[in-house]
Design a protein around this motif. Structure first.
Motif, short mmCIF file in Angstrom:
data_model
loop_
_atom_site.label_atom_id
_atom_site.label_comp_id
_atom_site.label_asym_id
_atom_site.label_seq_id
_atom_site.Cartn_x
_atom_site.Cartn_y
_atom_site.Cartn_z
N VAL A 252 -1.90 -12.18 -1.01
CA VAL A 252 -2.74 -11.70 -1.95
C VAL A 252 -3.15 -10.06 -1.44
O VAL A 252 -2.79 -8.92 -1.48
N GLY A 253 -3.23 -10.92 0.32
CA GLY A 253 -3.61 -9.26 1.07
C GLY A 253 -2.78 -8.56 1.05
O GLY A 253 -2.43 -7.05 1.76
N ILE A 254 -1.60 -9.27 1.43
CA ILE A 254 -0.57 -8.50 1.64
C ILE A 254 0.00 -7.64 0.84
O ILE A 254 0.39 -6.02 0.56
N ILE A 255 0.58 -8.38 -0.65
CA ILE A 255 0.70 -6.89 -1.61
C ILE A 255 -0.55 -6.23 -1.97
O ILE A 255 -0.23 -5.59 -2.21
N TRP A 256 -1.86 -6.18 -1.60
CA TRP A 256 -3.35 -5.46 -1.59
C TRP A 256 -3.01 -4.63 -1.16
O TRP A 256 -2.68 -2.95 -1.46
N PHE A 257 -2.45 -4.15 0.08
CA PHE A 257 -2.43 -3.24 1.43
C PHE A 257 -1.29 -2.58 1.65
O PHE A 257 -0.91 -1.58 1.47
N GLY A 258 -0.32 -4.15 0.60
CA GLY A 258 1.25 -3.44 0.70
C GLY A 258 1.28 -2.63 0.00
O GLY A 258 2.47 -1.21 -0.26
N GLY A 259 0.80 -2.99 -1.34
CA GLY A 259 1.21 -1.94 -2.03
C GLY A 259 0.10 -0.41 -2.05
O GLY A 259 0.88 0.96 -2.59
N MET A 260 -0.69 -0.16 -1.84
CA MET A 260 -1.41 1.41 -0.46
C MET A 260 -0.52 1.37 0.05
O MET A 260 -0.43 2.87 -0.51
N ARG A 261 0.15 0.48 0.36
CA ARG A 261 1.03 1.62 2.03
C ARG A 261 2.54 2.57 0.57
O ARG A 261 3.50 3.25 1.55
N ILE A 262 2.92 1.84 -0.08
CA ILE A 262 4.56 1.87 -1.11
C ILE A 262 3.45 3.21 -1.66
O ILE A 262 4.42 4.37 -1.86
N ASP A 263 2.55 3.39 -2.25
CA ASP A 263 2.12 4.58 -2.77
C ASP A 263 1.58 5.76 -2.13
O ASP A 263 2.07 6.68 -2.60
N ASN A 264 1.85 5.66 -0.54
CA ASN A 264 1.26 6.33 0.42
C ASN A 264 3.02 6.81 1.04
O ASN A 264 3.09 7.43 2.16
N GLY A 265 3.35 6.20 -0.06
CA GLY A 265 5.59 6.35 0.68
C GLY A 265 6.08 6.11 2.48
O GLY A 265 6.71 6.55 2.62
N THR A 266 4.60 5.39 2.81
CA THR A 266 5.13 5.22 3.96
C THR A 266 5.49 3.54 3.90
O THR A 266 5.87 2.90 5.98
N MET A 267 6.37 2.76 2.81
CA MET A 267 6.97 0.76 2.97
C MET A 267 7.33 1.03 2.02
O MET A 267 6.89 1.67 0.43
N GLN A 268 8.68 0.83 2.02
CA GLN A 268 9.32 0.96 0.38
C GLN A 268 9.53 -0.50 0.23
O GLN A 268 8.51 -1.53 0.69
N ILE A 269 9.53 -0.61 -1.62
CA ILE A 269 8.96 -2.38 -2.10
C ILE A 269 9.96 -3.14 -0.91
O ILE A 269 9.51 -4.50 -1.81
N GLY A 270 11.35 -3.08 -0.64
CA GLY A 270 12.52 -3.84 -0.28
C GLY A 270 11.42 -4.66 1.14
O GLY A 270 11.28 -5.81 1.22
N ASP A 271 11.10 -3.69 1.76
CA ASP A 271 9.94 -4.08 3.14
C ASP A 271 9.07 -5.14 2.73
O ASP A 271 8.84 -6.15 3.47
N LEU A 272 8.27 -4.37 1.50
CA LEU A 272 7.15 -5.45 1.07
C LEU A 272 7.34 -6.77 0.51
O LEU A 272 7.04 -7.49 1.09
N MET A 273 8.90 -6.76 -0.10
CA MET A 273 9.21 -8.03 -0.16
C MET A 273 9.41 -8.82 0.94
O MET A 273 9.53 -10.20 1.15
N ALA A 274 10.28 -8.75 2.02
CA ALA A 274 10.89 -8.65 2.87
C ALA A 274 9.22 -9.29 3.76
O ALA A 274 9.38 -10.47 4.35
N PHE A 275 8.80 -8.27 3.79
CA PHE A 275 7.23 -9.07 4.53
C PHE A 275 6.97 -10.03 4.23
O PHE A 275 5.83 -10.87 4.69
N THR A 276 6.41 -9.83 2.35
CA THR A 276 5.87 -11.48 2.12
C THR A 276 7.03 -12.23 2.27
O THR A 276 5.80 -13.32 2.58
N GLN A 277 8.20 -12.39 2.39
CA GLN A 277 8.75 -13.79 2.37
C GLN A 277 9.14 -14.63 4.16
O GLN A 277 8.81 -15.42 4.18
#
Length: 574
Positions: A252-277
């Motif tokens: 939950v924490g990763i998706i929460w803060f990861g979503g913010m970083r994607i919204d800021n353009g500092t992280m891509q969706i694929g990287d967030l999914m990989a990071f979650t795994q």
């Protein structure tokens, strides 16, 4: 535990192969989230179908390699662990076979059975798990952390915060549970002891109507094991919910803060999914480690119990290699004294006599006078404290135990038979005996008549312990087993007690001719059994109270006369 694991040496190449295969599997699992990230960021988002097919193919290939490595590693780890269990079980069995009766008394039969079965199985199961996890868990943990940081170092702070919570929870649970594992094994020992006593003593239990009391005793032992097992499982039951809670909060924490970083353009969706795994792989590595920490302490307790048996040094070792055939058939006791461990008084004191081939030496005395102990010293079941025992002119301490026992035909006080046919039980005394020899031995032992009346004759099968035979029939088969060996010395330990007087007389008459060139020692309670012996030794409180023929002892020995008068009439004695 380390001492037990040294027995894996014969399987070192198999173990090395397992480690190599697990490394390949772990690297494949770590690489898959990165490929998935590339598919999403470079294939799905731009809509490049060809790139999706290309990277998807690589994902299938790595998955297949990982699966193949995992299956092969499981096969080799199981084979190595099962082989280890077999080797340790054989090692324990061979070591226990060298024990004197003192070591058997020290450990206990019930405990030896538990250690040879349940404890070795515990070690075996842990070795399978260790071979799989001892390299997989560290690789997945360290590799997952490295890959997660490479995807987004700042987002890794979520893992840094939650990991100590997860580790602390696991350690707290283990701290409470591990001490109870030894208690579980001890309670299991107790349950096996009670169950074994109930099964082996079922006739006595029923004869005295003690079924309800024994049932309560078993229920009590069972309840003790149940209670401590429930305590362990209650504590361990907290582990999985706690770990799942921490893991889900981490995601939950990763998706929460990861979503913010994607919204800021500092992280891509694929990287967030990989990071979650990768976060899930890190957590599961900790879960695997925790499971190993649960099973290893319990196996360590079992390993310690196995090592305890292996570390026991038999009281009797072969000290020489002399052959016991200098004076075939002679037996001499020279000032022999023996005491059981912890006993206040010696069981035998200053025993001296000599028996020659062609002679029958009988030993008689009251209960606890040391009659059976004397025979056990000849067989080297125990070792005398003082004095010398010479068999065939050789000190028994200077010859190998199997050399000594090969010269003896022993019939124990309690007839012991094995599951199998009657012929196999008689042939136990001489493995290469012919059918004619088996029949002859049975005829001399007065067993042929009842054997031929059975459905399959000599091929009739015996139940465990010969439970489908009477006491007298079992004794006669034991005598036949000793006769077929044609040894230099025969030892009969009250072996005629279950026979009627008519069969006893016929058997002793047949034995006299069969054993005319051998030395015969007969331990008996009945005077009628020993009356015709060339020499009668009267034992009282471990000492020789008299020695001579029946007639001589009646005139000169008060102890023997009392025994005779208690069994025979004045007319029979006269």
């Amino acid at each position: 535990m380390i001492k037990i694991l040294k027995n894996l040496a014969p399987y070192k190449w198999m173990v090395a192969g397992v480690f190599g295969l697990i490394f390949i599997q772990s690297m494949s699992d770590l690489f898959l989230p990165t490929l998935m990230s590339d598919i999403i960021d470079k294939g799905v988002v731009p809509g490049k179908l060809s790139y999706i097919w290309e990277v998807g193919g690589w994902m299938l290939l790595f998955s297949a390699v990982g699966a193949l490595a995992s299956v092969t590693a499981s096969y080799f780890s199981s084979k190595a662990a099962i082989g280890l269990g077999r080797d340790i079980r054989l090692k324990v069995f061979e070591h226990v076979e060298r024990f004197s009766l003192h070591e058997f008394d020290q450990v206990g039969t019930a405990s030896l059975i538990t250690r040879t079965t349940n404890d070795i199985t515990q070690v075996q199961q842990v070795v399978i798990m260790m071979l799989r996890m001892v390299i997989s868990a560290p690789i997945m943990l360290v590799g997952g952390i490295i890959m997660a940081v490479s995807k987004d170092a700042k987002l890794s702070l979520v893992i840094v915060v939650t990991l100590p919570v997860l580790v602390a929870s696991i350690l707290l649970i283990l701290y409470k549970a591990v001490p109870l594992f030894k208690t579980v094994q001890n309670r299991l020992d107790r349950l096996n002891l009670v169950l074994r006593e109930n099964l082996t003593g079922i006739r006595v239990i029923r004869a005295f109507n003690r079924e309800s009391e024994e049932k309560k005793r078993l229920q009590h032992a069972n309840k003790d094991l149940r209670d401590v097992s429930i305590r362990v499982n209650r504590i361990m039951a907290f582990m999985m919910p706690v770990m799942m809670l921490v893991m889900n909060l981490t995601i939950v924490g990763i998706i929460w803060f990861g979503g913010m970083r994607i919204d800021n353009g500092t992280m891509q969706i694929g990287d967030l999914m990989a990071f979650t795994q990768y976060a899930m792989q890190i957590m599961f590595a900790l879960v695997m480690s925790s499971m190993m920490f649960v099973m290893v302490p319990r196996a360590a307790v079992s390993a310690a119990r196995i090592n305890e048996v292996l570390n026991i040094q038999p009281a009797m070792e072969d000290k020489g290699t002399e052959r016991a055939d200098a004076e075939p058939g002679t037996l001499e006791f020279d000032q022999v004294t023996f005491s059981y461990p912890g006993a206040e008084e010696p069981a035998l004191s200053s025993i001296s006599f000599k028996a020659q081939p062609g002679e029958i030496t009988a030993i008689i005395g009251g209960t606890g006078s040391g009659k059976s102990t004397l025979l056990q010293l000849i067989l080297r079941f125990y070792e005398c404290l003082e004095g010398t025992i010479r068999l065939n002119g050789v000190n028994v301490d200077h010859a190998k135990q199997d050399e000594i026992r090969s010269k003896i035909g022993f019939v124990p006080q309690k007839a012991v038979l094995f599951t199998g046919t009657i012929a196999e039980n008689i042939r136990y005394g001489k493995p290469d005996a012919s059918d004619a020899e088996i029949r002859h031995a049975a005829e001399i032992a007065q067993a042929e008549d009842f054997i031929l009346k059975m459905k399959d004759g000599f091929e009739s099968r015996l139940e465990q312990g010969g439970s489908n035979l009477s006491g007298g029939q079992k004794q006669r088969l034991s005598i036949a087993r000793a006769l077929i060996r044609k040894p230099d010395i025969y030892l009969f330990d009250d072996s005629f007690s279950a026979l009627d007087f008519k069969t006893d007389a016929r058997l002793r008459a047949a034995l006299k001719e069969e054993t005319r060139n051998a030395t015969v020692l007969i331990v008996a309670q009945r005077v009628s059994t020993v009356m015709d012996a060339d020499r009668i030794i009267v034992l009282e409180k471990g000492k020789i109270a008299g020695m001579g023929t029946h007639e001589e002892l009646l005139e000169t020995n008060e102890v023997y006369r009392e025994i005779a008068l208690s069994q025979l009439t004045e007319e029979e004695i006269a």
